[in-house]
Write a protein that holds these residues in place. Structure first.
Motif, PDB file in Angstrom:
ATOM      1  N   MET A  10      -2.263-106.036  16.184  1.00 15.66           N
ATOM      2  CA  MET A  10      -3.260-106.638  17.077  1.00 15.66           C
ATOM      3  C   MET A  10      -2.601-107.529  18.122  1.00 15.66           C
ATOM      4  O   MET A  10      -3.073-107.625  19.255  1.00 15.66           O
ATOM      5  N   VAL A  11      -1.517-108.193  17.759  1.00 13.92           N
ATOM      6  CA  VAL A  11      -0.800-109.042  18.706  1.00 13.92           C
ATOM      7  C   VAL A  11      -0.110-108.196  19.769  1.00 13.92           C
ATOM      8  O   VAL A  11      -0.095-108.535  20.956  1.00 13.92           O
ATOM      9  N   ARG A  12       0.465-107.056  19.360  1.00 15.13           N
ATOM     10  CA  ARG A  12       1.121-106.164  20.321  1.00 15.13           C
ATOM     11  C   ARG A  12       0.115-105.426  21.185  1.00 15.13           C
ATOM     12  O   ARG A  12       0.464-104.909  22.245  1.00 15.13           O
ATOM     13  N   GLY A  13      -1.121-105.362  20.731  1.00 12.64           N
ATOM     14  CA  GLY A  13      -2.089-104.531  21.439  1.00 12.64           C
ATOM     15  C   GLY A  13      -1.832-103.061  21.184  1.00 12.64           C
ATOM     16  O   GLY A  13      -2.077-102.218  22.044  1.00 12.64           O
ATOM     17  N   ASP A  14      -1.309-102.769  19.995  1.00 15.93           N
ATOM     18  CA  ASP A  14      -0.964-101.389  19.624  1.00 15.93           C
ATOM     19  C   ASP A  14      -2.243-100.656  19.244  1.00 15.93           C
ATOM     20  O   ASP A  14      -2.567-100.468  18.076  1.00 15.93           O
ATOM     21  N   GLN A  15      -2.961-100.207  20.280  1.00 13.08           N
ATOM     22  CA  GLN A  15      -4.285 -99.653  20.067  1.00 13.08           C
ATOM     23  C   GLN A  15      -4.247 -98.164  19.735  1.00 13.08           C
ATOM     24  O   GLN A  15      -3.273 -97.465  20.008  1.00 13.08           O
ATOM     25  N   THR A  16      -5.356 -97.711  19.186  1.00 17.20           N
ATOM     26  CA  THR A  16      -5.574 -96.283  18.989  1.00 17.20           C
ATOM     27  C   THR A  16      -6.256 -95.755  20.237  1.00 17.20           C
ATOM     28  O   THR A  16      -7.377 -96.158  20.567  1.00 17.20           O
ATOM     29  N   LEU A  17      -5.583 -94.891  20.963  1.00 16.77           N
ATOM     30  CA  LEU A  17      -6.105 -94.393  22.229  1.00 16.77           C
ATOM     31  C   LEU A  17      -6.566 -92.947  22.104  1.00 16.77           C
ATOM     32  O   LEU A  17      -5.974 -92.146  21.395  1.00 16.77           O
TER      33      LEU A  17
END
Length: 347
Positions: A115-122
């Motif tokens: 969540m800190v990295r913004g490692d989202q599911t796209l």
């Protein structure tokens, strides 16, 4: 003070010291135990209700609400434990909004880091060169986890939302693959695609050859859409653009079948007839000279560049050979011969 009193005080002081050391020892043991338990929990996989848990975090969501949302979504861990971990990590203010997905291997430490990295599911949606806006709208409806907001709007209403006051958005969607977070609206994706096309059109227009007979960047877009639909073999794109540029310079009708088909709209049944070529519409380049009023599809970057810098050619005609390539001719006699050979099977 008597000797007996002095001895009593010394005994009391020894007892207090022993008690203090015992408390300190217990505190150290407890701290070490709690630290060990915390370490184990932070690095052990989270317990989930299913193999995968998904969550979309909106901007401005509080840390406690994020912890609550993960539990509600399917993380079977104490909500307070997650909240305290996010809070005391020192990184809670760095958590980014977005769409996330975790699996049974994800630990609390990895969850926060993601969540800190913004490692989202796209997710992705792809728009293909030569598509019409109708096909783009269908692709948006099929796109997974894309929030639909445009399905009840007309093309003209969507064009207005996108900033096109003339009500025409055809051609302004750049063909590409667009990644988006789950829950993003279809309008957001369209706006990105339009901005990309506007940037490419302007750049290509500034790089055009001076002798190209086009009056505006929009005319470049219109002609590029025709070139896109007429091109079967990429290596022919520059010469096809050259043929249309030659015709515009001479005032000849463009005579492009794809423009006629576009003008027929839903009436086209897949079979282009002679009567269709003779039926006048604003997009019929057999009955009208010059460019049609709007693009007929969305061109790719190579089509835009081909129109801005067409291949020098004396050709005024071309016909499909049937294998994706085109046969180019300088005269009508040569063209008729090529049509007989490739379209009618005559020598």
């Amino acid at each position: 003070m008597t000797e007996q009193d002095s001895g009593s005080r010394r005994s009391l002081w020894r007892f207090v010291k022993r008690l203090l050391w015992a408390v300190i020892g217990l505190t150290v043991v407890a701290t070490a135990t709690l630290g060990g338990l915390a370490y184990v929990w932070l690095n052990a996989p989270l317990v989930l209700r299913s193999e995968h848990v998904e969550l979309s975090i909106e901007p401005g969501t509080s840390v406690r609400a994020i912890a609550q949302a993960w539990v509600a979504a399917g993380v079977e861990e104490p909500e307070e434990l997650l909240y305290q971990w996010f809070r005391w990590s020192g990184q809670s203010r760095s958590i980014r909004a977005g769409s996330y997905e975790i699996d049974e291997r994800t630990t609390p430490r990895e969850l926060l880091a993601r969540m800190v990295r913004g490692d989202q599911t796209l997710q992705t949606v792809r728009f293909i060169e030569g598509w019409t806006f109708r096909q783009v709208r269908a692709a948006l409806l099929r796109a997974p986890h894309l929030r639909p907001t445009l399905q009840d709007m007309s093309d003209e209403q969507i064009a207005t939302l996108l900033g096109f006051q003339d009500g025409h958005v055809e051609g302004w969607i750049f063909p590409d693959t667009y990644a988006y977070s789950r829950g993003v609206s279809d309008l957001t994706v369209l706006r990105r695609a339009v901005a990309t096309m506007q940037r490419h059109v302007e750049t290509t227009w500034q790089d055009r050859r001076e002798d190209v007979p086009l009056r505006s960047a929009y005319e470049l877009l219109v002609l590029a859409s025709i070139v896109e639909k007429e091109t079967g073999l990429p290596s022919d794109r520059g010469r096809i653009a050259g043929v249309f540029v030659n015709r515009l310079k001479m005032g000849m009708p463009l005579q492009s079948d794809p423009t006629v088909i576009y003008g027929l709209g839903s009436e086209f049944d897949g079979n282009l007839r002679k009567i269709d070529l003779q039926t006048d519409t604003p997009w019929n380049t057999y009955t009208r000279r010059g460019l049609p009023p709007t693009p007929i599809a969305m061109p790719g970057l190579q089509a835009l560049r081909a129109v801005a810098r067409p291949d020098p050619t004396p050709a005024l005609y071309f016909v499909a050979r049937g294998d994706g390539s085109s046969e180019f001719s300088n005269t009508l006699i040569e063209h008729n011969r090529a049509v007989n050979q490739y379209q009618r099977g005559s020598p």
